[in-house]
Scaffold this motif. Structure first.
Motif, PDB file in Angstrom:
ATOM      1  N   GLY A 269       0.828  -1.209   0.000  1.00 47.42           N
ATOM      2  CA  GLY A 269       0.000   0.000   0.000  1.00 47.42           C
ATOM      3  C   GLY A 269       0.862   1.259   0.000  1.00 47.42           C
ATOM      4  O   GLY A 269       1.783   1.400  -0.799  1.00 47.42           O
ATOM      5  N   ILE A 270       0.594   2.144   0.951  1.00 51.81           N
ATOM      6  CA  ILE A 270       1.372   3.384   1.035  1.00 51.81           C
ATOM      7  C   ILE A 270       2.742   3.152   1.670  1.00 51.81           C
ATOM      8  O   ILE A 270       3.552   4.092   1.745  1.00 51.81           O
ATOM      9  CB  ILE A 270       0.623   4.477   1.846  1.00 51.81           C
ATOM     10  CG1 ILE A 270       0.317   3.978   3.274  1.00 51.81           C
ATOM     11  CG2 ILE A 270      -0.666   4.898   1.126  1.00 51.81           C
ATOM     12  CD1 ILE A 270      -0.237   5.061   4.203  1.00 51.81           C
ATOM     13  N   GLY A 271       3.006   1.925   2.145  1.00 57.22           N
ATOM     14  CA  GLY A 271       4.276   1.631   2.825  1.00 57.22           C
ATOM     15  C   GLY A 271       5.498   2.171   2.096  1.00 57.22           C
ATOM     16  O   GLY A 271       6.275   2.945   2.660  1.00 57.22           O
ATOM     17  N   PRO A 272       5.688   1.780   0.809  1.00 56.91           N
ATOM     18  CA  PRO A 272       6.892   2.232   0.111  1.00 56.91           C
ATOM     19  C   PRO A 272       7.041   3.755   0.022  1.00 56.91           C
ATOM     20  O   PRO A 272       8.130   4.292   0.224  1.00 56.91           O
ATOM     21  CB  PRO A 272       6.727   1.611  -1.294  1.00 56.91           C
ATOM     22  CG  PRO A 272       5.883   0.393  -1.058  1.00 56.91           C
ATOM     23  CD  PRO A 272       4.923   0.768   0.043  1.00 56.91           C
ATOM     24  N   GLU A 273       5.944   4.468  -0.232  1.00 61.84           N
ATOM     25  CA  GLU A 273       6.089   5.924  -0.408  1.00 61.84           C
ATOM     26  C   GLU A 273       6.371   6.657   0.909  1.00 61.84           C
ATOM     27  O   GLU A 273       7.116   7.645   0.928  1.00 61.84           O
ATOM     28  CB  GLU A 273       4.879   6.529  -1.149  1.00 61.84           C
ATOM     29  CG  GLU A 273       3.537   6.117  -0.617  1.00 61.84           C
ATOM     30  CD  GLU A 273       2.359   6.348  -1.587  1.00 61.84           C
ATOM     31  OE1 GLU A 273       2.077   7.510  -1.906  1.00 61.84           O
ATOM     32  OE2 GLU A 273       1.708   5.359  -1.997  1.00 61.84           O
ATOM     33  N   ILE A 274       5.816   6.163   2.005  1.00 63.87           N
ATOM     34  CA  ILE A 274       6.109   6.830   3.279  1.00 63.87           C
ATOM     35  C   ILE A 274       7.509   6.458   3.780  1.00 63.87           C
ATOM     36  O   ILE A 274       8.217   7.305   4.345  1.00 63.87           O
ATOM     37  CB  ILE A 274       5.039   6.530   4.358  1.00 63.87           C
ATOM     38  CG1 ILE A 274       4.824   5.033   4.545  1.00 63.87           C
ATOM     39  CG2 ILE A 274       3.722   7.241   4.024  1.00 63.87           C
ATOM     40  CD1 ILE A 274       3.796   4.660   5.607  1.00 63.87           C
TER      41      ILE A 274
ATOM     42  N   GLY B 209      -2.268   9.464  11.014  1.00 62.98           N
ATOM     43  CA  GLY B 209      -1.111   9.676  10.145  1.00 62.98           C
ATOM     44  C   GLY B 209       0.068  10.360  10.825  1.00 62.98           C
ATOM     45  O   GLY B 209       1.113  10.565  10.231  1.00 62.98           O
ATOM     46  N   MET B 210      -0.114  10.720  12.093  1.00 62.07           N
ATOM     47  CA  MET B 210       0.931  11.452  12.820  1.00 62.07           C
ATOM     48  C   MET B 210       1.643  10.599  13.859  1.00 62.07           C
ATOM     49  O   MET B 210       2.590  11.054  14.481  1.00 62.07           O
ATOM     50  CB  MET B 210       0.298  12.627  13.585  1.00 62.07           C
ATOM     51  CG  MET B 210      -0.300  13.695  12.733  1.00 62.07           C
ATOM     52  SD  MET B 210       0.934  14.536  11.738  1.00 62.07           S
ATOM     53  CE  MET B 210       2.053  15.142  13.002  1.00 62.07           C
TER      54      MET B 210
ATOM     55  N   ASN C 193       0.310  10.664   4.450  1.00 59.47           N
ATOM     56  CA  ASN C 193       1.081  11.468   5.400  1.00 59.47           C
ATOM     57  C   ASN C 193       2.320  10.668   5.840  1.00 59.47           C
ATOM     58  O   ASN C 193       2.180   9.620   6.470  1.00 59.47           O
ATOM     59  CB  ASN C 193       0.182  11.779   6.608  1.00 59.47           C
ATOM     60  CG  ASN C 193       0.833  12.722   7.598  1.00 59.47           C
ATOM     61  OD1 ASN C 193       2.040  12.932   7.557  1.00 59.47           O
ATOM     62  ND2 ASN C 193       0.033  13.288   8.484  1.00 59.47           N
ATOM     63  N   PRO C 194       3.516  11.163   5.542  1.00 56.81           N
ATOM     64  CA  PRO C 194       4.724  10.396   5.916  1.00 56.81           C
ATOM     65  C   PRO C 194       5.224  10.701   7.329  1.00 56.81           C
ATOM     66  O   PRO C 194       6.220  10.135   7.771  1.00 56.81           O
ATOM     67  CB  PRO C 194       5.749  10.889   4.887  1.00 56.81           C
ATOM     68  CG  PRO C 194       5.384  12.322   4.668  1.00 56.81           C
ATOM     69  CD  PRO C 194       3.862  12.393   4.789  1.00 56.81           C
TER      70      PRO C 194
ATOM     71  N   ALA D 253      -3.087  15.792   2.969  1.00 59.51           N
ATOM     72  CA  ALA D 253      -4.553  15.873   2.847  1.00 59.51           C
ATOM     73  C   ALA D 253      -5.286  15.469   4.129  1.00 59.51           C
ATOM     74  O   ALA D 253      -6.316  16.058   4.474  1.00 59.51           O
ATOM     75  CB  ALA D 253      -5.008  14.986   1.691  1.00 59.51           C
ATOM     76  N   ASP D 254      -4.759  14.465   4.849  1.00 59.72           N
ATOM     77  CA  ASP D 254      -5.463  13.956   6.036  1.00 59.72           C
ATOM     78  C   ASP D 254      -5.549  14.963   7.169  1.00 59.72           C
ATOM     79  O   ASP D 254      -6.416  14.848   8.039  1.00 59.72           O
ATOM     80  CB  ASP D 254      -4.766  12.677   6.542  1.00 59.72           C
ATOM     81  CG  ASP D 254      -3.293  12.904   6.847  1.00 59.72           C
ATOM     82  OD1 ASP D 254      -2.598  13.524   6.016  1.00 59.72           O
ATOM     83  OD2 ASP D 254      -2.832  12.477   7.917  1.00 59.72           O
TER      84      ASP D 254
END
Ligand code: IPM
Ligand code: MG
Length: 356
Positions: free
Chosen positions: A10-15, A260-261, A292-293, A332-333
């Motif tokens: 999922g979003i794992g790689p981009e964060i 996300g924080m 959100n990273p 965005a979140d």
């Protein structure tokens, strides 16, 4: 120092990319090695926790983990599903102490679904036991009932159990964490119904004798869930079992408005640890550049502090995160009118630039 980088699904790689970028900008010489895990592990090697990934995790001084899970793997048998990767890492590496801080940054007070006066300034720490309880207790499975009101019927069953040693070691971790904070510890159990958690309460009470400077109270888990949304700031450190901690930590995360924080750390007896954001893999927004990273970047900060002996670098990252929030940058979140919406990579770049 060697860091195993496990991006996942999922979003794992981009964060994870953003956290790696920030780590690389610190001017330290870390060696980082990446390996597939979760659905990505299954796709590459037919198992969510491939042998080579586990070996890398064992050899490394610390593990930075993204997230696992994707709908396309939900129909696999349980042993092959992405979640087994994180459960397997916890078990194989003995990561029994899970730290889940819930901090509300003043800039984000409006993002919570609770009234600002209930949550502003929130700073609590949930310590969840992570390798015992009904999560790992055996026996478990589906069988034909041989007693009770439904003899002959098929039944699903799991086993809730805690060994004294397991309770003692997590209690010590929790009391010591409380000593470094406001010296208040709430142990959460279900002693009114469950034998396992009456035993838990008795052992935690006994360990308390070694920490007279910490104020201990006990709370039933249903009441704790209620108090978390009623008056969360009354808590300082909470300690609880694996199952209750899973549930309460999601509730606590939401107090802050954005899961996300929130970073997390899962430590073994020697402070070797796995560091991951508290949120999941969010496959619905993967690849869109809107995740959100910050939870992952803050997890890298926890890694520097707990496992790599670099508290000053951890401070640098945490200060940089506060700075970008005060500059009004938001993914965005956590976006609100009057702030500046940025992408996943722009947020990572901004934190990198804000490193003093
Ligand atoms: C968590 C998650 C995991 C858990 C899942 C993915 C197995 O919910 O880390 O809280 O239940 O522990
Ligand atoms: Mg959970």
């Amino acid at each position: 120092m060697k860091i195993a980088i496990l991006p996942g699904d999922g979003i794992g790689p981009e964060i994870i990319d953003q956290a790696v970028k920030v780590l690389n900008a610190l001017g330290e010489s870390f060696s980082m090695e990446t390996a597939p895990v979760g659905g990505a592990g299954y796709a590459a090697h037919g198992h969510p926790l491939p042998e080579a990934t586990l070996t890398l995790a064992k050899q490394a001084d610390a593990i930075l983990f993204g997230a696992v899970g994707d709908w396309q793997y939900d129909t696999l048998e349980r042993a092959l599903r992405p979640e087994q990767a994180i459960l397997g890492l916890r078990q194989h590496l003995g990561l029994f102490a899970n730290f889940r801080p819930a901090i509300l940054y003043p800039e984000l007070a409006g993002a919570s679904t609770l009234k600002p006066e209930i949550v502003s300034g929130l700073d609590i720490l949930i310590i969840r036991e992570l390798t015992g309880d009904i999560y790992f207790g055996k026996p478990r499975g589906v069988r034909i009932a041989t007693d009770g009101a439904f003899i002959g019927d098929r039944e699903g069953f799991d086993t809730m159990r805690y060994a004294e040693t397991e309770i003692r070691r997590i209690a010590h971790v929790a009391f010591q964490a409380a000593q470094k904070r406001d010296k208040r510890l709430t142990s959460v159990d279900k002693a009114n119904v469950l034998e396992t958690f009456q035993f838990w309460r008795d052992i935690v009470t006994d360990v308390h004798k070694e920490y007279p400077d910490v104020a201990l109270d006990h709370m039933y888990v249903d009441n704790a869930a209620m108090q978390l949304v009623r008056a969360p700031k009354k808590f300082d450190v909470m300690v609880t079992g694996n199952m209750f901690g899973d549930i309460l930590s999601d509730a606590a995360a939401m107090l802050t408005g954005s899961i996300g924080m929130l970073p997390s750390a899962s430590l073994d007896a020697n402070n070797k640890g796995l560091y991951e954001p508290s949120h999941g893999s969010a496959p619905d927004i993967a690849g869109k550049g809107i995740a959100n990273p910050l939870a992952t970047i803050l997890s890298a900060a926890m890694m520097l502090r707990f496992s790599l002996g670099k508290p000053e670098q951890a401070d640098r990252i945490e200060t940089a995160v506060k700075k970008v929030l005060s500059q009004g940058l938001r993914t965005a979140d956590i976006y609100e009118a009057g702030t500046t919406k940025v992408s996943t990579a722009e947020m990572g770049d901004a934190v990198m630039r804000a490193l003093a």
